[in-house]
Scaffold this active site. Structure first.
Site, PDB file in Angstrom:
ATOM      1  N   ASP A   1     -48.361 -39.257 -33.600  1.00 57.98           N
ATOM      2  CA  ASP A   1     -48.525 -39.712 -35.131  1.00 57.98           C
ATOM      3  C   ASP A   1     -49.201 -41.041 -34.970  1.00 57.98           C
ATOM      4  OD1 ASP A   1     -47.499 -37.303 -35.822  1.00 57.98           O
ATOM      5  OD2 ASP A   1     -45.416 -38.445 -36.583  1.00 57.98           O
TER       6      ASP A   1
ATOM      7  N   LYS B   1     -51.515 -38.949 -39.320  1.00 52.69           N
ATOM      8  CA  LYS B   1     -51.397 -38.402 -40.740  1.00 52.69           C
ATOM      9  C   LYS B   1     -51.568 -39.593 -41.740  1.00 52.69           C
ATOM     10  CE  LYS B   1     -48.716 -34.635 -39.666  1.00 52.69           C
ATOM     11  NZ  LYS B   1     -47.676 -33.764 -40.120  1.00 52.69           N
TER      12      LYS B   1
ATOM     13  N   MET C   1     -41.626 -42.721 -48.220  1.00 56.13           N
ATOM     14  CA  MET C   1     -42.936 -42.408 -48.658  1.00 56.13           C
ATOM     15  C   MET C   1     -43.009 -42.604 -50.211  1.00 56.13           C
ATOM     16  SD  MET C   1     -43.487 -38.972 -46.619  1.00 56.13           S
ATOM     17  CE  MET C   1     -41.761 -38.613 -46.399  1.00 56.13           C
TER      18      MET C   1
HETATM   19  N1  SAH Z   1     -39.715 -39.695 -39.220  1.00 53.90           N
HETATM   20  C1  SAH Z   1     -39.624 -40.912 -39.748  1.00 53.90           C
HETATM   21  C2  SAH Z   1     -40.215 -40.770 -41.215  1.00 53.90           C
HETATM   22  C3  SAH Z   1     -41.546 -40.114 -41.432  1.00 53.90           C
HETATM   23  S1  SAH Z   1     -42.242 -40.212 -42.901  1.00 53.90           S
HETATM   24  C4  SAH Z   1     -38.440 -41.573 -39.798  1.00 53.90           C
HETATM   25  O1  SAH Z   1     -37.308 -41.032 -39.293  1.00 53.90           O
HETATM   26  O2  SAH Z   1     -38.392 -42.913 -39.975  1.00 53.90           O
HETATM   27  C5  SAH Z   1     -43.170 -41.717 -43.234  1.00 53.90           C
HETATM   28  C6  SAH Z   1     -42.349 -42.704 -43.970  1.00 53.90           C
HETATM   29  O3  SAH Z   1     -41.320 -43.433 -43.289  1.00 53.90           O
HETATM   30  C7  SAH Z   1     -43.142 -43.774 -44.520  1.00 53.90           C
HETATM   31  O4  SAH Z   1     -43.968 -43.344 -45.700  1.00 53.90           O
HETATM   32  C8  SAH Z   1     -42.510 -44.792 -44.626  1.00 53.90           C
HETATM   33  O5  SAH Z   1     -41.805 -44.717 -46.097  1.00 53.90           O
HETATM   34  C9  SAH Z   1     -41.279 -44.757 -43.643  1.00 53.90           C
HETATM   35  N2  SAH Z   1     -41.305 -45.897 -42.625  1.00 53.90           N
HETATM   36  C10 SAH Z   1     -41.827 -45.167 -41.334  1.00 53.90           C
HETATM   37  N3  SAH Z   1     -42.118 -46.429 -40.497  1.00 53.90           N
HETATM   38  C11 SAH Z   1     -41.796 -47.462 -41.382  1.00 53.90           C
HETATM   39  C12 SAH Z   1     -41.559 -48.628 -41.213  1.00 53.90           C
HETATM   40  N4  SAH Z   1     -41.860 -49.404 -39.933  1.00 53.90           N
HETATM   41  N5  SAH Z   1     -41.170 -49.797 -42.102  1.00 53.90           N
HETATM   42  C13 SAH Z   1     -40.915 -49.357 -43.362  1.00 53.90           C
HETATM   43  N6  SAH Z   1     -40.943 -47.902 -43.485  1.00 53.90           N
HETATM   44  C14 SAH Z   1     -41.445 -46.769 -42.740  1.00 53.90           C
END
Ligand code: SAH
Length: 259
Positions: free
Chosen positions: A44, A66, A178
């Site tokens: 991703d 994405k 998100m």
């Molecule tokens: N599978 C991922 C989430 C994917 S959805 C997990 O478990 O973390 C993507 C969302 O995750 C982003 O829009 C944000 O809200 C959050 N996210 C992912 N990485 C992040 C980071 N380093 N800091 C803050 N939010 C994060």
């Protein structure tokens, strides 16, 4: 295609691997080992380049990056790609931000693999909620402030139809993935459900990365925080009393510097 004498064509395995929230030190040992031996990585956009750099020379990379407004590859095409590569005998490391089974669509990819007879294994990762909470020093549960924590997606099909009643409020922590684009609608929804406009919130951008920002305020000002500070994805919103508590993360940093 390679074959074995007794069991027919060799099928590769698809590993759905959680890459954590950004900092390569937050990979599990299993994830690091798989990346370091990978021949094909399908990843991703959220996966940090420092993590991809752990792959061996000669590894093949396919980005299926994405973002909210730009889908470079539809989910069906990603599923097909994983299945096609595995059926051609290639082991696939499918690298996802955070944890594959937390808003990662890992469930759909696992189902597609199983339906095609492709072996699939899941390697959990540190989800953004855990990474952000630790880095910002916000305890998601706390004996004095919260005994429940919920994860929700702010950007998904039918925000208005989602029932969040009871997920936020006294003694409860709500973590929104998100949620930037819908911060205003989220505020209205929660206040409409009876939440106090003064409920503490924290917005954590780029959690665990060198450019991390932690912004704090109250629910009524959430939208304003996001727009004034031009918060960009990826960011997480934490709503609840714990969001206002002592910043244990900073204390740890000071201690680290003193060593
Ligand atoms: N599978 C991922 C989430 C994917 S959805 C997990 O478990 O973390 C993507 C969302 O995750 C982003 O829009 C944000 O809200 C959050 N996210 C992912 N990485 C992040 C980071 N380093 N800091 C803050 N939010 C994060």
């Amino acid at each position: 295609m390679m074959t074995t004498p007794s069991s027919g064509p060799v099928v590769g395995t698809v590993h759905l691997v959680g890459a954590g929230p950004g900092d390569p030190d937050l990979l599990t040992l299993r994830a690091a080992r798989l990346i370091m031996h990978a021949r094909l990585i399908v990843h991703d956009g959220l996966v940090d380049p420092a993590i991809l750099a752990l792959a061996p020379a000669g590894a093949r990379f396919v980005s299926v990056a994405k973002s909210r407004s730009r889908h470079t590859m539809p989910q069906d095409a990603i599923n097909d790609l994983l299945v096609r590569e595995a059926l051609a005998g290639n082991d696939v490391v499918r690298l996802k931000g955070g944890d594959p089974f937390v808003f990662g669509r890992g469930g759909e990819e696992a189902e597609a693999c199983r339906a095609a007879g492709v072996p699939v294994a899941v390697v959990p990762g540190i989800s953004a909620a855990m990474g952000a909470a630790a880095a910002a020093g916000i305890a998601l549960t706390h004996r004095d402030a919260a005994s429940t924590v919920s994860f929700v997606a702010g950007q998904c099909k039918g925000l208005a139809e989602q029932n969040w009643a009871g997920l936020a409020g006294k003694g409860r922590t709500l973590v929104i993935y998100m949620g930037l684009a819908t911060a205003g609608a989220i505020t209205e929804k929660l206040i409409g459900d009876g939440l106090s406009p003064d409920m503490p919130v924290a917005v954590i951008e780029n959690a665990t990365r060198p450019d991390m920002r932690v912004l704090r305020g109250v629910l009524a000002g959430l939208d304003r925080i996001v727009s004034t500070h031009r918060v960009k994805s990826p960011a997480l919103i934490i709503i609840g009393e714990v969001a206002a508590r002592e910043d244990a993360g900073r204390i740890a940093k000071i201690a680290e510097c003193a060593l």
